[in-house]
Design a protein around this motif. Structure first.
Motif, PDB file in Angstrom:
ATOM      1  N   LEU A  54       0.811  -1.315   0.376  1.00  0.00           N
ATOM      2  CA  LEU A  54      -0.150  -0.662   0.138  1.00  0.00           C
ATOM      3  C   LEU A  54       0.831   1.589  -0.219  1.00  0.00           C
ATOM      4  O   LEU A  54       0.595   2.039  -1.115  1.00  0.00           O
ATOM      5  CB  LEU A  54      -0.695  -0.022   1.570  1.00  0.00           C
ATOM      6  N   THR A  77     -15.501   6.468  -2.203  1.00  0.00           N
ATOM      7  CA  THR A  77     -16.819   5.717  -1.475  1.00  0.00           C
ATOM      8  C   THR A  77     -15.918   4.669  -0.829  1.00  0.00           C
ATOM      9  O   THR A  77     -14.841   3.826  -2.313  1.00  0.00           O
ATOM     10  CB  THR A  77     -17.634   5.454  -2.040  1.00  0.00           C
ATOM     11  N   ASP A  78     -16.599   4.091   0.306  1.00  0.00           N
ATOM     12  CA  ASP A  78     -16.561   3.005   0.685  1.00  0.00           C
ATOM     13  C   ASP A  78     -17.153   1.371  -0.316  1.00  0.00           C
ATOM     14  O   ASP A  78     -18.142   1.916  -0.905  1.00  0.00           O
ATOM     15  CB  ASP A  78     -16.094   2.511   2.519  1.00  0.00           C
ATOM     16  N   SER A  79     -16.682   0.575   0.144  1.00  0.00           N
ATOM     17  CA  SER A  79     -17.680  -0.686  -0.663  1.00  0.00           C
ATOM     18  C   SER A  79     -19.158  -1.025   0.174  1.00  0.00           C
ATOM     19  O   SER A  79     -19.341  -1.107  -0.511  1.00  0.00           O
ATOM     20  CB  SER A  79     -16.880  -2.668   0.701  1.00  0.00           C
ATOM     21  N   PRO A  84     -16.675   8.799   3.184  1.00  0.00           N
ATOM     22  CA  PRO A  84     -15.873   8.589   4.566  1.00  0.00           C
ATOM     23  C   PRO A  84     -16.422  10.331   4.771  1.00  0.00           C
ATOM     24  O   PRO A  84     -16.266  11.265   4.582  1.00  0.00           O
ATOM     25  CB  PRO A  84     -14.478   8.422   4.691  1.00  0.00           C
ATOM     26  N   PRO A  85     -16.604  10.486   6.347  1.00  0.00           N
ATOM     27  CA  PRO A  85     -16.526  12.101   6.680  1.00  0.00           C
ATOM     28  C   PRO A  85     -14.875  12.528   6.975  1.00  0.00           C
ATOM     29  O   PRO A  85     -13.843  12.054   6.415  1.00  0.00           O
ATOM     30  CB  PRO A  85     -16.346  10.944   8.209  1.00  0.00           C
TER      31      PRO A  85
ATOM     32  N   GLY B 157     -13.921  -4.275  -2.676  1.00  0.00           N
ATOM     33  CA  GLY B 157     -14.539  -2.995  -2.822  1.00  0.00           C
ATOM     34  C   GLY B 157     -13.073  -1.918  -4.082  1.00  0.00           C
ATOM     35  O   GLY B 157     -12.559  -3.285  -4.849  1.00  0.00           O
ATOM     36  N   LYS B 162      -6.543  -3.045   0.886  1.00  0.00           N
ATOM     37  CA  LYS B 162      -6.785  -2.913   1.584  1.00  0.00           C
ATOM     38  C   LYS B 162      -8.170  -3.668   2.410  1.00  0.00           C
ATOM     39  O   LYS B 162      -8.080  -3.343   3.513  1.00  0.00           O
ATOM     40  CB  LYS B 162      -7.969  -1.113   1.843  1.00  0.00           C
ATOM     41  N   ARG B 421     -14.031   4.182   7.913  1.00  0.00           N
ATOM     42  CA  ARG B 421     -13.882   4.441   6.900  1.00  0.00           C
ATOM     43  C   ARG B 421     -13.331   5.763   6.747  1.00  0.00           C
ATOM     44  O   ARG B 421     -13.744   5.967   5.009  1.00  0.00           O
ATOM     45  CB  ARG B 421     -15.891   5.208   8.098  1.00  0.00           C
ATOM     46  N   THR B 424     -11.407   4.120   4.357  1.00  0.00           N
ATOM     47  CA  THR B 424     -11.540   4.107   2.971  1.00  0.00           C
ATOM     48  C   THR B 424     -11.507   2.050   3.366  1.00  0.00           C
ATOM     49  O   THR B 424     -11.179   1.664   2.186  1.00  0.00           O
ATOM     50  CB  THR B 424     -11.678   4.170   1.651  1.00  0.00           C
ATOM     51  N   VAL B 425     -11.042   1.599   4.267  1.00  0.00           N
ATOM     52  CA  VAL B 425     -11.030   0.246   4.896  1.00  0.00           C
ATOM     53  C   VAL B 425     -12.544  -0.323   4.110  1.00  0.00           C
ATOM     54  O   VAL B 425     -13.104   0.238   5.231  1.00  0.00           O
ATOM     55  CB  VAL B 425     -10.060   0.131   5.751  1.00  0.00           C
ATOM     56  N   PRO B 426     -12.324  -1.061   3.052  1.00  0.00           N
ATOM     57  CA  PRO B 426     -14.346  -2.428   3.383  1.00  0.00           C
ATOM     58  C   PRO B 426     -14.079  -2.482   4.943  1.00  0.00           C
ATOM     59  O   PRO B 426     -12.901  -3.617   4.926  1.00  0.00           O
ATOM     60  CB  PRO B 426     -13.642  -3.122   2.401  1.00  0.00           C
ATOM     61  N   PHE B 427     -15.072  -2.850   5.400  1.00  0.00           N
ATOM     62  CA  PHE B 427     -15.775  -3.799   6.933  1.00  0.00           C
ATOM     63  C   PHE B 427     -15.899  -5.101   6.377  1.00  0.00           C
ATOM     64  O   PHE B 427     -15.231  -5.976   7.421  1.00  0.00           O
ATOM     65  CB  PHE B 427     -16.628  -3.233   7.280  1.00  0.00           C
TER      66      PHE B 427
END
Lengths: 170, 497
Positions: A54, A77-79, A84-85, B157, B162, B421, B424-427
């Motif tokens: 990464l 955007t996330d999955s 994100p805030p 995602g 990530k 979040r 932007t790491v997926p849960f």
């Protein structure tokens, strides 16, 4: 890109710390060939490799990225599709810390104050903290909410909740 | 079939199924009250009941709870049960788009359909399918866990890196507690509460619910759901046609996973989500409010609610916590599940089948009834909604084991979810890691102990080899897709410059 770098760096440090702790797990006479340290070490090494990947990707992107004004504002955007805030200088983080503090205070207070009053206090504090007016309505909602939740969990479902210092009800 | 309907109407089976489903939905909808807890709470009340009615009541609770878990998953981004974790992504995204009623309608419709498929399988295939379950060795269970983990790439995602990071974090969390083979304590820091590990539901509630509360607290602008969201909407004919394929996929996964002791609804829901996405012509919608992303996992975990009874009824093996409680219900009444049950007590078995039919029909009615107050509740003003979500989370988590330490752990995962979040790491990969980590590690090591350390055992066992091959196909397919997407994005970026 700065976020990816920060994330990669944090995860790299975490993987190193986790590896160190995994290596310190005592071995047992009953242990198998893999042992209790085996997979945790593998996970730590893999996390280290992924973190490095990464970091390298983020650095490569940073060198390739055109210096377009405003490009760094793009928030992916996330999955789950949610954005994100945005962390603004102070206030949002303080609000987040305040929400956490309400939960922590509940943990500290519930064993003494008991479930009903503690959970009513959580409701009242959260309503106020989220911009609701403190008044009769908020107080009534908090108290009735506490009673409804107590009835639901303790009376109807017979799930124990912190009893507090109050004498048990018959 | 006519006999079954007559029994539902004329005996106490119908009311017992109705009551069980209502109780199950309520329990499943409350974060922290798992299906097994909801069933365990009922167990003492079944002592004096007729055995058939008692078993129907418990089994119907399981059916209701598996569906109930999807309600908070869709409305407040908190999976009520582990199996509902896969529903969170698209369900909550649809709710954010003002389509909460539609999302709940799809969930209910798919759940009932999955339950019916599961019931048919239970009735027709209990005996032959039980042979598959018997053939499972530790190597096969390890391979099953790897198959579950192989969907990580699909739920990662945009960034596979990530996603892998999140999955590894989940696997690391799963190593906390007593080592499954040697009994050595790992990462417990001297805390007795951590000896049995961190329950996955704590991680999920922390990441999804507390993380969401923190994110909402950080964003003062609140968009209340559109007024249209306050109405429940069952899927129309076009939507039914669209979600038919993911429902079929979910049902197949539910049958496959349900008959294997230990697999459970969570793996089937994730596999179904992955496969529904693979075979969908609307792939891009997944993760952003896809109806198919709700239909597949919901059909899967409700199918499991019935098919999980296959190993219990045919072999006497409880494959999950919930079926273990049901086994307790059988034993209380002097009934021993297994081949002899079909010979000695065919009335009980037929009564259970009839009860499950009544439970699935009741689900259709009660699911609709429960949704109306739920939809009303989530459309309340932000401060009140957040306050009650927080209160539910704190109460529900404490209910798991009566531990304020667990409440602290769940709250502690809130900032982790908030940070994920932000970065932007997926849960979902993390959830998969936490849920499957123990299963993968314990069976991997047990298989090696049995094979004297020979790794070839995973390829010599035919079921294990087949599952690992399937996992390889999943991973390779996802890697190719990620590669193609990356190349496409790079080309688009170059064209833009």
């Amino acid at each position: 890109m700065h976020r990816d770098l920060a994330l990669g760096g944090t995860m790299l440090a975490l993987s190193a710390g986790y590896y160190w702790m995994a290596a310190a797990i005592p071995t047992s006479q009953l242990a198998d060939a893999v042992g209790p340290q085996g997979l945790p070490r593998v996970y730590a090494l893999l996390l280290g490799v992924v973190s490095l990947a990464l970091i390298v990707t983020a650095l490569r992107k940073r060198t390739q990225m055109p210096t377009t004004p405003g490009a760094s504002d793009a928030r992916p955007t996330d999955s789950a599709g949610s954005r994100p805030p945005v962390i603004r200088p102070t206030s949002p983080l303080w609000r987040v810390a305040g929400m956490l503090a309400i939960g922590v205070v509940y943990i500290l207070v519930a064993p003494w104050l008991g479930y009903l009053f503690s959970i009513a206090a959580v409701i009242l504090a959260t309503v106020y903290y989220q911009g609701g007016a403190l008044g009769r309505q908020a107080g009534a909602v908090a108290l009735s909410g506490g009673i409804v939740l107590w009835l639901l969990f303790v009376v109807l479902m017979r799930v124990a909740q912190p009893p507090g210092w109050w004498p048990p009800l018959p | 079939m006519i006999g079954a309907f007559t029994a539902i109407v004329t005996t106490a089976i119908g009311p017992a199924a109705f009551a069980g489903v209502a109780w199950g939905i309520l329990g499943g909808a409350l974060p922290g009250i798992s299906p097994s807890i909801a069933m365990a709470l009922l167990l003492p009340f079944t002592y004096g009941m007729d055995p058939t009615i008692a078993i129907v009541l418990l089994a119907s609770t399981y059916v209701g709870a598996e569906y109930g878990g999807s309600i908070p998953a869709i409305l407040i981004r908190t999976p009520g049960t582990n199996a509902a974790a896969a529903t969170v992504v698209d369900g909550y995204a649809m709710k954010e788009q003002g389509k909460a009623g539609e999302a709940l309608g799809i969930s209910l419709y798919s759940g009932v359909l999955g339950g019916m498929v599961g019931l048919v399988v239970l009735v027709l295939l209990t005996e032959p399918l039980s042979r598959v379950a018997l053939a499972f060795t530790p190597a096969a269970y390890f391979a099953l866990g790897v198959l579950g983990l192989s969907v990580i790439a699909s739920v990662s995602g945009a960034s596979l890196t990530k996603g892998l990071m999140a999955a590894l974090l989940g696997l690391m969390i799963a190593t906390v507690g007593t080592d499954p083979v040697s009994g050595v304590n790992r990462f417990t820091f001297g805390s007795p509460e951590l000896l049995s590990g961190i329950p996955p539901i704590l991680v999920m509630v922390g990441l999804f619910a507390v993380g969401e509360l923190l994110a909402q607290a950080g964003e003062p602008g609140w968009q209340q759901a559109a007024s249209g969201a306050a109405r429940i909407r069952f899927p129309g004919s076009a939507m039914r046609k669209r979600i038919a394929r993911p429902q079929a996929i979910g049902s197949v996964m539910g049958v496959f996973e349900g008959v294997m002791p230990g697999a459970g609804g969570t793996i089937s829901a994730f596999l179904a989500y992955n496969e529904a996405r693979r075979w969908s012509s609307h792939k891009k919608e997944f993760g952003h409010g896809s109806p198919e992303g709700i239909a597949a996992p919901e059909a899967a975990n409700n199918t499991v609610a019935c098919t999980a009874l296959v190993p219990l009824l045919s072999l006497g093996i409880p494959g999950s916590n919930s079926s273990a409680i049901l086994l307790g219900g059988f034993l209380i009444h002097g009934l021993i599940p297994g081949p002899t049950l079909f010979v000695n007590h065919p009335d009980i078995v037929n009564g259970l089948y009839t009860g499950l039919l009544a439970a699935n029909l009741s689900l259709l009615v009660l699911g609709f009834v429960f949704m109306i107050p739920c939809l009303w509740l989530v459309n309340r003003p932000k401060p009140y909604l957040m306050a009650f979500v927080y209160a539910f989370v704190l109460s529900g988590v404490y209910a798991i084991e009566g531990s304020l330490f667990h409440v602290g752990v769940a709250i502690g995962f809130g900032p982790v979810g908030y940070a994920m979040r932000y970065f932007t790491v997926p849960f979902l990969p993390m959830v998969l890691g936490v849920v499957l980590g123990f299963m993968v590690e314990s069976n991997y090591r047990r298989a090696l102990v049995l094979a004297s350390g020979d790794h070839m055992t995973f390829l010599q066992d035919s079921i294990s080899a087949g599952l690992l091959g399937l996992a390889f196909v999943f991973v390779a397919g996802s890697a190719v897709r990620h590669g193609v997407d990356a190349i496409r994005r790079r080309r688009l970026a170059r064209a833009a410059v």
